[in-house]
Write a protein that holds these residues in place. Structure first.
Motif, short mmCIF file in Angstrom:
data_model
loop_
_atom_site.label_atom_id
_atom_site.label_comp_id
_atom_site.label_asym_id
_atom_site.label_seq_id
_atom_site.Cartn_x
_atom_site.Cartn_y
_atom_site.Cartn_z
N PRO A 57 0.82 -1.21 0.00
CA PRO A 57 0.00 0.00 0.00
C PRO A 57 0.85 1.26 0.00
O PRO A 57 2.00 1.28 0.47
N THR A 58 0.28 2.33 -0.49
CA THR A 58 1.00 3.61 -0.60
C THR A 58 1.37 4.14 0.77
O THR A 58 2.47 4.68 0.95
N TRP A 59 0.47 3.98 1.76
CA TRP A 59 0.77 4.51 3.10
C TRP A 59 1.99 3.81 3.69
O TRP A 59 2.78 4.42 4.41
N ALA A 60 2.16 2.51 3.39
CA ALA A 60 3.31 1.79 3.92
C ALA A 60 4.60 2.29 3.27
O ALA A 60 5.64 2.43 3.94
N LYS A 61 4.54 2.56 1.98
CA LYS A 61 5.73 3.09 1.30
C LYS A 61 6.10 4.46 1.85
O LYS A 61 7.27 4.75 2.12
N THR A 62 5.08 5.31 2.05
CA THR A 62 5.34 6.66 2.58
C THR A 62 5.93 6.59 3.98
O THR A 62 6.89 7.29 4.30
N THR A 63 5.38 5.71 4.80
CA THR A 63 5.89 5.57 6.17
C THR A 63 7.33 5.07 6.15
O THR A 63 8.18 5.56 6.91
N THR B 297 10.49 7.30 7.75
CA THR B 297 11.12 6.83 8.99
C THR B 297 12.54 7.34 9.16
O THR B 297 12.89 7.85 10.23
#
Length: 154
Positions: free
Chosen positions: A63-69, A73
């Motif tokens: 998912p995009t949110w996981a890539k952004t997170t 980090t």
């Protein structure tokens, strides 16, 4: 020893099926009416069917949110590290500011206690000299008239 030979007979398709009077509800569990390759129908134990194989998981896209997170980090970690370094450099100044703030708090507390005491002392010393009375006479005519007054001191 005595051996007896038994003749094996089979039902032909034109003969009635076995147990024609048996209802389907009377058939015990694990027994089913089966048709053999020769066309003969009979009761037989059938092996339990294996449960269906679980579906093979399909690879899902990240998912995009996981890539952004994941990308943020290291940035957040670097920001925290920079803040820690900045605080270590600023620590002596922060200690001096806290000392100044405690001195200001002590000054405010002393003023809160000292000013009422000074006022009380000032009242008691002036009270022994006698009292002064002032009489005022003010007159005004009309709604927007100019006020005139006199002050009399005994």
């Amino acid at each position: 020893m005595h051996e007896t030979a038994y003749e094996i007979t089979t039902l032909t398709p034109q003969q009635p099926t076995p147990n024609p009077a048996m209802l389907p509800t009377e058939i015990p569990p694990g027994v089913q009416m089966v048709t053999l390759p020769g066309g003969i129908r009979t009761l037989a134990y059938t092996p339990a069917q294996a449960p269906p194989a679980p579906p093979i998981p399909v690879a899902q896209p990240i998912p995009t949110w996981a890539k952004t997170t994941a990308l943020l980090t290291p940035t957040i970690g670097g920001g925290i590290a920079a803040a820690g370094i900045g605080l270590s450099y600023a620590a002596p100044g922060l200690i001096a500011m806290t000392d100044a703030l405690w001195a200001a708090v002590a000054l405010i507390a002393a003023a809160a206690i000292g000013v009422p005491m000074l006022l009380r002392i000032g009242r008691t010393t002036s009270a022994g000299k006698g009292t002064t009375t002032i009489t005022q006479n003010i007159t005004a005519t009309g709604m927007f008239g100019k006020a005139n007054g006199t002050i009399n001191q005994p």
